[in-house]
Design a protein around this motif. Sequence first.
Motif, PDB file in Angstrom:
ATOM      1  N   ILE A  95      46.016  44.974  33.675  1.00 60.86           N
ATOM      2  CA  ILE A  95      45.311  44.394  31.963  1.00 60.86           C
ATOM      3  C   ILE A  95      44.154  43.678  32.965  1.00 60.86           C
ATOM      4  CG2 ILE A  95      45.565  42.624  30.808  1.00 60.86           C
ATOM      5  CD1 ILE A  95      48.298  43.503  30.251  1.00 60.86           C
ATOM      6  N   LEU A  96      43.062  44.188  32.559  1.00 56.33           N
ATOM      7  CA  LEU A  96      41.718  42.919  33.148  1.00 56.33           C
ATOM      8  C   LEU A  96      40.988  42.332  32.255  1.00 56.33           C
ATOM      9  CD1 LEU A  96      39.620  43.788  35.467  1.00 56.33           C
ATOM     10  CD2 LEU A  96      37.823  45.093  33.644  1.00 56.33           C
ATOM     11  N   CYS A 136      43.728  51.131  31.046  1.00 55.05           N
ATOM     12  CA  CYS A 136      43.227  50.032  31.466  1.00 55.05           C
ATOM     13  C   CYS A 136      43.287  49.220  29.967  1.00 55.05           C
ATOM     14  CB  CYS A 136      42.021  50.045  31.744  1.00 55.05           C
ATOM     15  SG  CYS A 136      41.161  48.416  31.878  1.00 55.05           S
ATOM     16  N   LEU A 137      43.425  48.210  29.718  1.00 55.50           N
ATOM     17  CA  LEU A 137      43.820  47.457  28.853  1.00 55.50           C
ATOM     18  C   LEU A 137      42.889  45.883  28.439  1.00 55.50           C
ATOM     19  CD1 LEU A 137      44.286  46.231  26.028  1.00 55.50           C
ATOM     20  CD2 LEU A 137      46.345  45.273  26.757  1.00 55.50           C
ATOM     21  N   LEU A 140      45.082  42.209  36.340  1.00 60.95           N
ATOM     22  CA  LEU A 140      43.548  41.101  37.614  1.00 60.95           C
ATOM     23  C   LEU A 140      42.509  40.671  36.663  1.00 60.95           C
ATOM     24  CD1 LEU A 140      43.842  44.588  39.017  1.00 60.95           C
ATOM     25  CD2 LEU A 140      44.043  42.617  39.764  1.00 60.95           C
ATOM     26  N   ASP A 141      41.893  39.433  36.742  1.00 60.33           N
ATOM     27  CA  ASP A 141      40.527  38.752  36.911  1.00 60.33           C
ATOM     28  C   ASP A 141      39.626  40.087  37.512  1.00 60.33           C
ATOM     29  OD1 ASP A 141      38.052  37.349  37.102  1.00 60.33           O
ATOM     30  OD2 ASP A 141      39.436  35.912  36.433  1.00 60.33           O
ATOM     31  N   HIS A 145      45.085  34.961  39.254  1.00 63.42           N
ATOM     32  CA  HIS A 145      44.297  35.909  39.274  1.00 63.42           C
ATOM     33  C   HIS A 145      44.132  37.367  39.536  1.00 63.42           C
ATOM     34  CE1 HIS A 145      41.681  32.098  40.449  1.00 63.42           C
ATOM     35  NE2 HIS A 145      42.279  31.658  41.102  1.00 63.42           N
ATOM     36  N   ALA A 146      45.377  37.435  39.984  1.00 65.78           N
ATOM     37  CA  ALA A 146      46.013  39.084  39.947  1.00 65.78           C
ATOM     38  C   ALA A 146      47.802  39.096  40.439  1.00 65.78           C
ATOM     39  CB  ALA A 146      45.536  39.494  41.073  1.00 65.78           C
ATOM     40  N   PHE A 147      48.330  39.696  39.650  1.00 62.73           N
ATOM     41  CA  PHE A 147      49.826  39.973  39.790  1.00 62.73           C
ATOM     42  C   PHE A 147      49.875  41.041  39.515  1.00 62.73           C
ATOM     43  CE2 PHE A 147      48.441  37.287  36.248  1.00 62.73           C
ATOM     44  CZ  PHE A 147      49.825  37.660  35.129  1.00 62.73           C
TER      45      PHE A 147
END
Length: 531
Positions: A231-232, A259-260, A288-289, A366-368
Amino acid sequence: MQENEKFEVRYYGRRRPEVIRLIPDKAQRILDVGCGNGELGKVLKQKKGVVVHGIEVCEAAGRRASAHLDRVWIGRVEDMLDELHPCTYDCIVVADVLEHLADPYSVLKNLVHKLQPAGTVVASLPNVQYEEIVLGLCAGRWNYTSEGLLDRTHLRFFTRQSVRELFWAAGLHVTHMEENRDSYIKPVGRKFPGRRRAFFFKAFQDRCVWQFLVRATKSASIPTSPGMGVILRLTPGPANAPAPPTPAKHIIFQKKFPCLTVEDWPPSLDQIMKFCSRDHRIELVMVLDAQVVPNDSLVDSMAFFAQCDPSIGILFPGTYSDPECTRLSSIGFRWSFSRHQMEALGRGDSASHWPFPVCLDSGTPHAFAVKREVFKDVGGFDERLNLKWQMHDFCYRALRRGYLSVYVPEARVWHPSCAPEQNTASNGMFFDDVLGQLLWAERYCAFGEWYTIFRKLLHSALTGTVPKMNFRPPYTGSPLRGLYWQACTWARTFRKNLADPGKKALWHALKVYVLRAKLRTSSSGVHLGRA
Protein backbone atom coordinates in the motif's frame (compact mmCIF):
# COMPACT_ATOMS: atom_id res chain seq x y z
CA MET A 1 28.68 -38.58 51.47
CA GLN A 2 29.50 -34.96 52.36
CA GLU A 3 26.93 -32.17 52.12
CA ASN A 4 28.63 -30.62 49.06
CA GLU A 5 28.56 -33.96 47.24
CA LYS A 6 24.88 -34.47 48.11
CA PHE A 7 24.10 -31.00 46.77
CA GLU A 8 26.00 -31.64 43.53
CA VAL A 9 24.22 -34.96 42.95
CA ARG A 10 20.85 -33.26 43.44
CA TYR A 11 21.78 -30.10 41.50
CA TYR A 12 23.22 -31.92 38.47
CA GLY A 13 21.06 -35.05 38.62
CA ARG A 14 17.59 -33.89 37.50
CA ARG A 15 15.95 -35.95 34.72
CA ARG A 16 13.65 -33.16 33.48
CA PRO A 17 10.70 -35.16 32.04
CA GLU A 18 9.02 -31.92 30.92
CA VAL A 19 12.07 -31.19 28.72
CA ILE A 20 12.26 -34.75 27.37
CA ARG A 21 8.62 -34.45 26.29
CA LEU A 22 9.52 -31.57 23.92
CA ILE A 23 12.34 -33.44 22.16
CA PRO A 24 11.13 -34.75 18.75
CA ASP A 25 10.67 -38.53 18.59
CA LYS A 26 12.56 -38.69 15.30
CA ALA A 27 15.70 -37.05 16.72
CA GLN A 28 18.61 -39.54 16.48
CA ARG A 29 21.60 -37.31 17.26
CA ILE A 30 21.13 -35.10 20.32
CA LEU A 31 23.44 -32.64 22.06
CA ASP A 32 22.69 -31.92 25.74
CA VAL A 33 24.37 -28.63 26.71
CA GLY A 34 24.72 -28.54 30.50
CA CYS A 35 24.14 -32.28 30.73
CA GLY A 36 24.96 -32.48 34.46
CA ASN A 37 25.22 -36.10 35.61
CA GLY A 38 23.71 -37.27 32.31
CA GLU A 39 20.33 -38.29 33.72
CA LEU A 40 18.40 -36.68 30.84
CA GLY A 41 20.65 -38.34 28.25
CA LYS A 42 20.35 -41.66 30.07
CA VAL A 43 16.59 -41.64 29.49
CA LEU A 44 17.03 -40.66 25.83
CA LYS A 45 19.56 -43.48 25.31
CA GLN A 46 16.84 -46.02 26.09
CA LYS A 47 15.59 -45.47 22.53
CA LYS A 48 17.32 -47.67 19.98
CA GLY A 49 19.89 -45.93 17.80
CA VAL A 50 19.90 -42.59 19.64
CA VAL A 51 23.31 -40.93 20.01
CA VAL A 52 23.61 -38.40 22.84
CA HIS A 53 26.56 -36.05 23.36
CA GLY A 54 26.95 -33.67 26.28
CA ILE A 55 28.79 -30.54 27.43
CA GLU A 56 29.28 -29.89 31.15
CA VAL A 57 31.29 -27.23 32.94
CA CYS A 58 31.49 -29.12 36.25
CA GLU A 59 34.24 -31.73 36.02
CA ALA A 60 32.80 -34.13 38.61
CA ALA A 61 29.34 -34.07 37.01
CA GLY A 62 30.86 -34.44 33.54
CA ARG A 63 32.75 -37.56 34.56
CA ARG A 64 29.56 -39.09 35.95
CA ALA A 65 27.75 -38.22 32.69
CA SER A 66 30.42 -39.90 30.56
CA ALA A 67 29.28 -43.26 31.94
CA HIS A 68 25.84 -42.77 30.30
CA LEU A 69 26.43 -40.67 27.18
CA ASP A 70 28.31 -41.43 24.00
CA ARG A 71 30.67 -38.46 24.43
CA VAL A 72 31.05 -35.64 26.95
CA TRP A 73 33.10 -32.45 26.64
CA ILE A 74 34.09 -30.98 30.02
CA GLY A 75 34.45 -27.20 30.00
CA ARG A 76 32.65 -23.95 29.24
CA VAL A 77 30.24 -24.22 26.33
CA GLU A 78 31.80 -21.10 24.75
CA ASP A 79 35.16 -22.95 24.58
CA MET A 80 33.66 -26.19 23.25
CA LEU A 81 31.80 -24.74 20.25
CA ASP A 82 34.79 -25.20 17.93
CA GLU A 83 34.90 -28.89 18.84
CA LEU A 84 31.42 -29.43 17.39
CA HIS A 85 30.96 -30.07 13.68
CA PRO A 86 28.33 -28.04 11.78
CA CYS A 87 25.03 -29.61 10.68
CA THR A 88 25.52 -32.57 13.03
CA TYR A 89 22.59 -32.74 15.46
CA ASP A 90 18.86 -33.26 15.04
CA CYS A 91 18.15 -31.65 18.42
CA ILE A 92 20.12 -29.49 20.86
CA VAL A 93 18.93 -29.24 24.48
CA VAL A 94 19.88 -26.13 26.49
CA ALA A 95 17.93 -26.69 29.71
CA ASP A 96 18.71 -24.11 32.42
CA VAL A 97 21.91 -23.02 30.67
CA LEU A 98 21.39 -19.70 28.84
CA GLU A 99 20.82 -17.72 32.03
CA HIS A 100 24.32 -18.72 33.23
CA LEU A 101 26.08 -17.25 30.15
CA ALA A 102 27.48 -13.76 29.70
CA ASP A 103 26.44 -13.72 26.03
CA PRO A 104 23.59 -16.20 25.49
CA TYR A 105 22.83 -14.80 22.03
CA SER A 106 26.26 -15.64 20.59
CA VAL A 107 26.22 -19.14 22.09
CA LEU A 108 22.72 -19.88 20.83
CA LYS A 109 23.56 -18.47 17.39
CA ASN A 110 26.62 -20.73 17.17
CA LEU A 111 24.69 -23.77 18.37
CA VAL A 112 22.15 -23.21 15.58
CA HIS A 113 24.96 -23.81 13.05
CA LYS A 114 25.49 -27.27 14.58
CA LEU A 115 21.90 -28.27 13.77
CA GLN A 116 20.68 -30.20 10.77
CA PRO A 117 18.57 -28.08 8.32
CA ALA A 118 15.35 -29.20 10.03
CA GLY A 119 16.90 -29.33 13.52
CA THR A 120 15.25 -28.36 16.78
CA VAL A 121 16.36 -26.46 19.88
CA VAL A 122 14.68 -27.29 23.21
CA ALA A 123 15.33 -24.89 26.08
CA SER A 124 14.15 -23.96 29.55
CA LEU A 125 14.68 -20.51 31.05
CA PRO A 126 13.65 -18.91 34.37
CA ASN A 127 11.03 -16.15 34.51
CA VAL A 128 12.11 -13.03 36.41
CA GLN A 129 8.48 -11.79 36.39
CA TYR A 130 7.56 -14.53 38.88
CA GLU A 131 5.54 -12.99 41.69
CA GLU A 132 7.92 -13.92 44.52
CA ILE A 133 10.77 -12.16 42.68
CA VAL A 134 8.73 -9.04 41.85
CA LEU A 135 7.24 -8.63 45.32
CA GLY A 136 10.61 -9.30 46.92
CA LEU A 137 12.15 -6.61 44.72
CA CYS A 138 9.40 -4.18 45.74
CA ALA A 139 10.32 -4.96 49.34
CA GLY A 140 13.99 -4.26 48.60
CA ARG A 141 15.10 -7.90 48.52
CA TRP A 142 17.40 -9.30 45.86
CA ASN A 143 19.34 -12.07 47.58
CA TYR A 144 21.10 -14.74 45.55
CA THR A 145 20.74 -18.37 46.61
CA SER A 146 22.46 -21.69 45.88
CA GLU A 147 19.79 -22.72 43.37
CA GLY A 148 16.48 -21.50 41.98
CA LEU A 149 15.52 -18.32 40.13
CA LEU A 150 18.16 -16.26 41.91
CA ASP A 151 20.95 -18.80 41.57
CA ARG A 152 24.32 -17.20 42.34
CA THR A 153 25.60 -18.20 38.91
CA HIS A 154 22.75 -16.55 36.98
CA LEU A 155 24.04 -13.70 34.81
CA ARG A 156 20.96 -13.10 32.64
CA PHE A 157 17.27 -12.75 33.47
CA PHE A 158 14.33 -13.28 31.11
CA THR A 159 10.63 -12.59 30.65
CA ARG A 160 8.33 -14.14 28.07
CA GLN A 161 9.06 -11.26 25.71
CA SER A 162 12.84 -11.33 26.04
CA VAL A 163 12.87 -15.13 25.57
CA ARG A 164 11.17 -14.68 22.22
CA GLU A 165 13.55 -11.90 21.22
CA LEU A 166 16.56 -14.09 22.06
CA PHE A 167 15.37 -16.95 19.85
CA TRP A 168 14.39 -14.67 16.98
CA ALA A 169 17.81 -13.02 17.08
CA ALA A 170 19.48 -16.44 16.83
CA GLY A 171 17.50 -17.22 13.68
CA LEU A 172 15.07 -19.68 15.27
CA HIS A 173 11.37 -20.13 14.60
CA VAL A 174 9.50 -20.53 17.91
CA THR A 175 6.97 -23.31 17.37
CA HIS A 176 5.95 -24.09 20.94
CA MET A 177 6.13 -22.35 24.30
CA GLU A 178 4.76 -23.56 27.63
CA GLU A 179 5.24 -22.81 31.30
CA ASN A 180 6.05 -24.44 34.61
CA ARG A 181 3.65 -22.80 37.06
CA ASP A 182 3.50 -22.39 40.82
CA SER A 183 0.32 -24.09 42.00
CA TYR A 184 0.17 -21.86 45.10
CA ILE A 185 -0.38 -18.73 42.99
CA LYS A 186 -3.68 -18.32 41.18
CA PRO A 187 -3.11 -18.20 37.39
CA VAL A 188 -5.81 -15.56 36.85
CA GLY A 189 -4.10 -12.16 36.62
CA ARG A 190 -5.31 -9.65 39.15
CA LYS A 191 -6.20 -6.13 38.15
CA PHE A 192 -3.56 -3.48 38.50
CA PRO A 193 -4.45 -0.52 40.76
CA GLY A 194 -6.89 1.86 39.11
CA ARG A 195 -4.29 4.54 38.45
CA ARG A 196 -2.64 2.28 35.81
CA ARG A 197 -4.30 0.53 32.92
CA ALA A 198 -2.53 1.19 29.59
CA PHE A 199 -0.34 -1.81 28.66
CA PHE A 200 -1.20 -3.58 31.92
CA PHE A 201 -4.06 -5.73 30.62
CA LYS A 202 -1.67 -8.74 30.53
CA ALA A 203 0.74 -7.52 33.17
CA PHE A 204 0.23 -10.43 35.54
CA GLN A 205 -0.33 -13.31 33.12
CA ASP A 206 3.10 -14.74 34.01
CA ARG A 207 3.20 -13.93 37.71
CA CYS A 208 2.65 -17.59 38.60
CA VAL A 209 5.19 -18.85 36.01
CA TRP A 210 8.66 -19.65 37.30
CA GLN A 211 10.05 -21.24 34.13
CA PHE A 212 9.47 -21.18 30.35
CA LEU A 213 9.88 -24.23 28.13
CA VAL A 214 10.61 -23.47 24.46
CA ARG A 215 10.83 -25.54 21.31
CA ALA A 216 12.16 -23.82 18.18
CA THR A 217 13.23 -24.93 14.72
CA LYS A 218 16.09 -23.79 12.55
CA SER A 219 15.19 -21.01 10.13
CA ALA A 220 16.10 -23.12 7.09
CA SER A 221 13.09 -25.32 7.84
CA ILE A 222 10.66 -22.36 7.67
CA PRO A 223 8.26 -22.51 4.67
CA THR A 224 8.64 -20.17 1.71
CA SER A 225 8.09 -16.44 2.24
CA PRO A 226 4.48 -15.23 2.33
CA GLY A 227 2.93 -13.36 -0.57
CA MET A 228 3.26 -9.61 -0.17
CA GLY A 229 1.28 -6.61 -1.35
CA VAL A 230 2.19 -2.93 -1.00
CA ILE A 231 0.00 0.00 0.00
CA LEU A 232 1.69 3.19 -1.21
CA ARG A 233 0.74 6.31 0.75
CA LEU A 234 1.02 9.56 -1.21
CA THR A 235 1.72 12.44 1.19
CA PRO A 236 3.30 15.86 0.55
CA GLY A 237 6.82 16.08 1.93
CA PRO A 238 8.12 18.70 4.36
CA ALA A 239 9.18 22.07 3.01
CA ASN A 240 12.76 22.27 1.69
CA ALA A 241 13.20 18.50 2.15
CA PRO A 242 15.78 16.86 -0.13
CA ALA A 243 14.34 14.70 -2.89
CA PRO A 244 14.55 10.96 -2.15
CA PRO A 245 17.18 9.31 -4.37
CA THR A 246 15.31 5.96 -4.44
CA PRO A 247 11.52 6.36 -4.05
CA ALA A 248 9.57 3.56 -2.42
CA LYS A 249 7.71 2.84 -5.67
CA HIS A 250 10.94 1.34 -7.06
CA ILE A 251 10.39 -1.61 -4.71
CA ILE A 252 7.05 -2.25 -6.37
CA PHE A 253 8.50 -2.13 -9.87
CA GLN A 254 11.57 -4.24 -9.06
CA LYS A 255 9.78 -6.90 -7.03
CA LYS A 256 6.53 -6.74 -9.06
CA PHE A 257 4.28 -6.63 -6.00
CA PRO A 258 0.56 -5.90 -6.24
CA CYS A 259 0.10 -2.25 -5.26
CA LEU A 260 -2.69 -0.06 -3.90
CA THR A 261 -2.02 3.69 -4.13
CA VAL A 262 -3.81 5.80 -1.51
CA GLU A 263 -4.01 9.60 -1.60
CA ASP A 264 -6.56 10.12 1.20
CA TRP A 265 -5.15 8.35 4.24
CA PRO A 266 -6.26 6.18 5.93
CA PRO A 267 -7.85 3.66 3.57
CA SER A 268 -11.00 1.99 4.78
CA LEU A 269 -10.91 -1.59 6.01
CA ASP A 270 -13.01 -2.60 2.98
CA GLN A 271 -10.36 -1.13 0.65
CA ILE A 272 -7.62 -3.08 2.41
CA MET A 273 -9.49 -6.38 2.42
CA LYS A 274 -10.54 -6.01 -1.23
CA PHE A 275 -6.91 -5.36 -2.11
CA CYS A 276 -5.85 -8.51 -0.25
CA SER A 277 -8.61 -10.58 -1.84
CA ARG A 278 -7.46 -9.58 -5.34
CA ASP A 279 -4.64 -12.05 -4.94
CA HIS A 280 -5.21 -14.79 -2.36
CA ARG A 281 -1.45 -15.19 -1.95
CA ILE A 282 -1.18 -11.83 -0.17
CA GLU A 283 -0.54 -12.67 3.48
CA LEU A 284 1.66 -9.69 4.36
CA VAL A 285 0.70 -6.09 3.56
CA MET A 286 3.53 -3.56 3.53
CA VAL A 287 2.59 0.10 3.96
CA LEU A 288 5.12 2.57 2.55
CA ASP A 289 5.16 6.33 2.37
CA ALA A 290 5.98 7.36 -1.20
CA GLN A 291 9.00 9.35 0.01
CA VAL A 292 10.59 6.48 1.93
CA VAL A 293 14.03 5.33 0.81
CA PRO A 294 14.44 1.62 1.74
CA ASN A 295 17.54 -0.54 1.90
CA ASP A 296 17.91 -3.62 -0.30
CA SER A 297 17.03 -6.13 2.44
CA LEU A 298 13.79 -4.44 3.57
CA VAL A 299 11.36 -6.82 1.86
CA ASP A 300 13.23 -10.09 2.51
CA SER A 301 13.94 -9.35 6.18
CA MET A 302 10.34 -8.31 6.89
CA ALA A 303 9.01 -11.45 5.18
CA PHE A 304 11.48 -13.62 7.11
CA PHE A 305 10.60 -12.23 10.54
CA ALA A 306 6.88 -12.43 9.78
CA GLN A 307 7.25 -16.22 10.07
CA CYS A 308 9.57 -16.38 13.07
CA ASP A 309 6.60 -16.53 15.43
CA PRO A 310 2.84 -16.78 14.80
CA SER A 311 2.26 -14.08 17.42
CA ILE A 312 4.17 -11.46 15.37
CA GLY A 313 1.55 -9.27 13.68
CA ILE A 314 3.20 -5.93 12.84
CA LEU A 315 6.79 -5.36 11.74
CA PHE A 316 8.76 -2.10 11.71
CA PRO A 317 12.09 -1.25 10.11
CA GLY A 318 14.61 1.05 11.72
CA THR A 319 13.95 4.67 10.67
CA TYR A 320 17.15 6.63 10.01
CA SER A 321 17.91 10.34 9.91
CA ASP A 322 20.36 10.13 6.97
CA PRO A 323 20.13 8.48 3.52
CA GLU A 324 23.19 6.31 4.32
CA CYS A 325 21.27 4.75 7.26
CA THR A 326 24.06 5.26 9.81
CA ARG A 327 22.19 7.24 12.50
CA LEU A 328 18.83 6.12 13.86
CA SER A 329 15.87 8.43 14.16
CA SER A 330 14.05 5.68 16.10
CA ILE A 331 13.34 1.96 16.05
CA GLY A 332 9.82 2.48 17.43
CA PHE A 333 7.99 3.57 20.57
CA ARG A 334 7.51 2.32 24.13
CA TRP A 335 4.91 3.58 26.58
CA SER A 336 6.48 5.42 29.53
CA PHE A 337 4.60 4.48 32.71
CA SER A 338 5.94 7.47 34.62
CA ARG A 339 5.60 10.17 31.93
CA HIS A 340 2.37 8.73 30.46
CA GLN A 341 3.46 9.14 26.86
CA MET A 342 4.97 7.23 23.96
CA GLU A 343 8.76 7.63 23.90
CA ALA A 344 10.98 6.97 20.89
CA LEU A 345 13.62 4.27 21.27
CA GLY A 346 17.10 4.51 19.77
CA ARG A 347 17.03 8.17 18.78
CA GLY A 348 20.54 9.25 17.78
CA ASP A 349 21.99 5.72 18.16
CA SER A 350 23.85 3.85 15.46
CA ALA A 351 22.58 0.60 13.94
CA SER A 352 25.08 -1.41 16.02
CA HIS A 353 23.34 -0.33 19.23
CA TRP A 354 20.19 -2.25 18.25
CA PRO A 355 21.40 -5.42 16.46
CA PHE A 356 18.59 -7.72 17.67
CA PRO A 357 14.80 -7.76 17.15
CA VAL A 358 12.86 -5.91 19.86
CA CYS A 359 9.18 -6.04 20.85
CA LEU A 360 7.65 -2.56 20.63
CA ASP A 361 4.48 -0.86 21.79
CA SER A 362 4.24 1.03 18.50
CA GLY A 363 6.35 2.24 15.58
CA THR A 364 6.80 5.01 13.05
CA PRO A 365 4.12 5.20 10.32
CA HIS A 366 6.56 5.81 7.43
CA ALA A 367 7.03 2.09 6.70
CA PHE A 368 5.62 -1.04 8.32
CA ALA A 369 4.20 -4.47 7.45
CA VAL A 370 1.00 -6.03 8.77
CA LYS A 371 -0.20 -9.62 8.44
CA ARG A 372 -3.50 -9.97 6.64
CA GLU A 373 -5.06 -11.78 9.61
CA VAL A 374 -4.34 -8.77 11.84
CA PHE A 375 -6.57 -6.54 9.69
CA LYS A 376 -9.28 -9.20 9.91
CA ASP A 377 -9.13 -9.43 13.71
CA VAL A 378 -8.27 -5.85 14.65
CA GLY A 379 -9.86 -3.72 11.92
CA GLY A 380 -8.45 -0.69 10.12
CA PHE A 381 -6.98 2.67 11.11
CA ASP A 382 -8.96 5.29 13.06
CA GLU A 383 -9.45 8.32 10.83
CA ARG A 384 -10.26 10.55 13.83
CA LEU A 385 -6.59 10.47 14.90
CA ASN A 386 -3.56 11.90 13.15
CA LEU A 387 -1.05 9.65 11.39
CA LYS A 388 1.22 9.10 14.40
CA TRP A 389 -1.58 8.26 16.84
CA GLN A 390 -3.35 6.12 14.25
CA MET A 391 -0.27 3.90 14.39
CA HIS A 392 -0.21 3.88 18.21
CA ASP A 393 -3.93 3.07 18.30
CA PHE A 394 -3.65 0.26 15.74
CA CYS A 395 -0.66 -1.37 17.48
CA TYR A 396 -2.37 -1.19 20.87
CA ARG A 397 -5.55 -2.82 19.55
CA ALA A 398 -3.42 -5.51 17.90
CA LEU A 399 -1.57 -6.13 21.17
CA ARG A 400 -4.85 -6.61 23.00
CA ARG A 401 -5.68 -9.27 20.43
CA GLY A 402 -2.37 -11.04 21.06
CA TYR A 403 -0.33 -9.72 18.10
CA LEU A 404 3.16 -8.37 18.77
CA SER A 405 4.82 -5.36 17.12
CA VAL A 406 8.49 -6.11 16.37
CA TYR A 407 11.49 -4.08 15.22
CA VAL A 408 13.43 -5.80 12.41
CA PRO A 409 17.11 -4.74 12.61
CA GLU A 410 18.04 -5.76 9.05
CA ALA A 411 15.27 -3.57 7.57
CA ARG A 412 16.19 0.11 7.26
CA VAL A 413 14.45 3.14 5.77
CA TRP A 414 15.10 6.85 5.48
CA HIS A 415 12.37 9.47 5.27
CA PRO A 416 13.00 13.17 4.50
CA SER A 417 10.99 14.24 7.56
CA CYS A 418 13.50 12.42 9.80
CA ALA A 419 16.43 14.54 8.63
CA PRO A 420 17.91 16.67 11.49
CA GLU A 421 16.95 19.93 9.78
CA GLN A 422 13.34 18.69 9.47
CA ASN A 423 12.86 17.57 13.08
CA THR A 424 11.13 20.80 14.17
CA ALA A 425 7.42 20.03 14.30
CA SER A 426 4.99 22.52 12.75
CA ASN A 427 2.20 24.03 14.80
CA GLY A 428 -0.35 21.93 12.91
CA MET A 429 1.57 18.75 13.76
CA PHE A 430 1.81 19.85 17.40
CA PHE A 431 -1.95 20.46 17.51
CA ASP A 432 -2.67 17.02 16.02
CA ASP A 433 -0.21 15.35 18.38
CA VAL A 434 -1.73 16.88 21.53
CA LEU A 435 -5.27 16.13 20.42
CA GLY A 436 -4.33 12.57 19.43
CA GLN A 437 -2.64 11.95 22.79
CA LEU A 438 -5.72 13.09 24.70
CA LEU A 439 -8.14 11.06 22.59
CA TRP A 440 -5.95 7.96 22.87
CA ALA A 441 -5.58 8.37 26.64
CA GLU A 442 -9.33 8.82 27.05
CA ARG A 443 -9.91 5.59 25.15
CA TYR A 444 -7.33 3.27 26.72
CA CYS A 445 -5.99 4.76 29.98
CA ALA A 446 -7.46 4.57 33.45
CA PHE A 447 -9.01 7.77 34.80
CA GLY A 448 -5.91 8.53 36.89
CA GLU A 449 -3.64 8.23 33.85
CA TRP A 450 -5.92 10.35 31.67
CA TYR A 451 -6.20 13.00 34.39
CA THR A 452 -2.39 13.13 34.79
CA ILE A 453 -1.91 13.64 31.03
CA PHE A 454 -4.59 16.34 30.80
CA ARG A 455 -3.28 18.12 33.91
CA LYS A 456 0.29 18.18 32.56
CA LEU A 457 -0.81 19.65 29.24
CA LEU A 458 -3.00 22.23 30.94
CA HIS A 459 -0.19 23.14 33.34
CA SER A 460 2.21 23.51 30.41
CA ALA A 461 -0.27 25.80 28.64
CA LEU A 462 -0.83 27.95 31.74
CA THR A 463 2.81 28.30 32.78
CA GLY A 464 3.86 29.06 29.20
CA THR A 465 1.20 31.71 28.71
CA VAL A 466 0.36 33.34 32.07
CA PRO A 467 3.42 35.16 33.49
CA LYS A 468 4.09 35.38 37.22
CA MET A 469 2.93 38.55 38.92
CA ASN A 470 5.61 40.43 40.87
CA PHE A 471 3.93 42.57 43.53
CA ARG A 472 7.13 44.32 44.59
CA PRO A 473 7.41 47.82 43.11
CA PRO A 474 10.58 48.20 41.03
CA TYR A 475 11.28 51.64 42.41
CA THR A 476 10.60 53.69 45.52
CA GLY A 477 7.47 55.75 45.20
CA SER A 478 3.76 55.29 45.31
CA PRO A 479 2.91 51.60 45.87
CA LEU A 480 -0.25 52.04 43.83
CA ARG A 481 1.70 53.42 40.86
CA GLY A 482 4.20 50.54 41.11
CA LEU A 483 1.37 48.00 41.18
CA TYR A 484 -0.16 49.63 38.09
CA TRP A 485 3.21 49.43 36.32
CA GLN A 486 3.52 45.72 37.17
CA ALA A 487 -0.02 45.04 35.93
CA CYS A 488 0.73 46.68 32.59
CA THR A 489 3.95 44.69 32.22
CA TRP A 490 2.10 41.49 33.05
CA ALA A 491 -0.62 42.26 30.46
CA ARG A 492 1.96 42.95 27.73
CA THR A 493 3.80 39.70 28.49
CA PHE A 494 0.53 37.76 28.55
CA ARG A 495 -0.53 39.12 25.13
CA LYS A 496 2.93 38.32 23.72
CA ASN A 497 2.82 34.74 25.03
CA LEU A 498 -0.72 34.28 23.78
CA ALA A 499 0.35 35.31 20.27
CA ASP A 500 3.03 32.61 20.15
CA PRO A 501 1.99 30.01 17.49
CA GLY A 502 3.05 27.04 19.63
CA LYS A 503 1.01 28.24 22.62
CA LYS A 504 -1.93 28.94 20.33
CA ALA A 505 -1.78 25.38 18.98
CA LEU A 506 -1.69 23.92 22.52
CA TRP A 507 -4.63 26.01 23.73
CA HIS A 508 -6.59 25.26 20.55
CA ALA A 509 -6.02 21.51 20.98
CA LEU A 510 -7.19 21.62 24.61
CA LYS A 511 -10.26 23.68 23.62
CA VAL A 512 -11.22 21.35 20.77
CA TYR A 513 -10.76 18.29 22.97
CA VAL A 514 -12.91 19.68 25.80
CA LEU A 515 -15.68 20.72 23.40
CA ARG A 516 -15.67 17.30 21.75
CA ALA A 517 -15.62 15.62 25.16
CA LYS A 518 -18.66 17.64 26.26
CA LEU A 519 -20.54 16.53 23.16
CA ARG A 520 -19.59 12.90 23.77
CA THR A 521 -20.52 13.13 27.46
CA SER A 522 -23.90 14.73 26.84
CA SER A 523 -24.81 12.22 24.13
CA SER A 524 -23.54 9.01 25.77
CA GLY A 525 -23.28 9.81 29.48
CA VAL A 526 -19.72 8.43 29.58
CA HIS A 527 -17.39 10.21 32.00
CA LEU A 528 -14.23 11.82 30.69
CA GLY A 529 -11.23 9.53 30.81
CA ARG A 530 -13.24 6.32 30.67
CA ALA A 531 -12.91 4.17 27.54
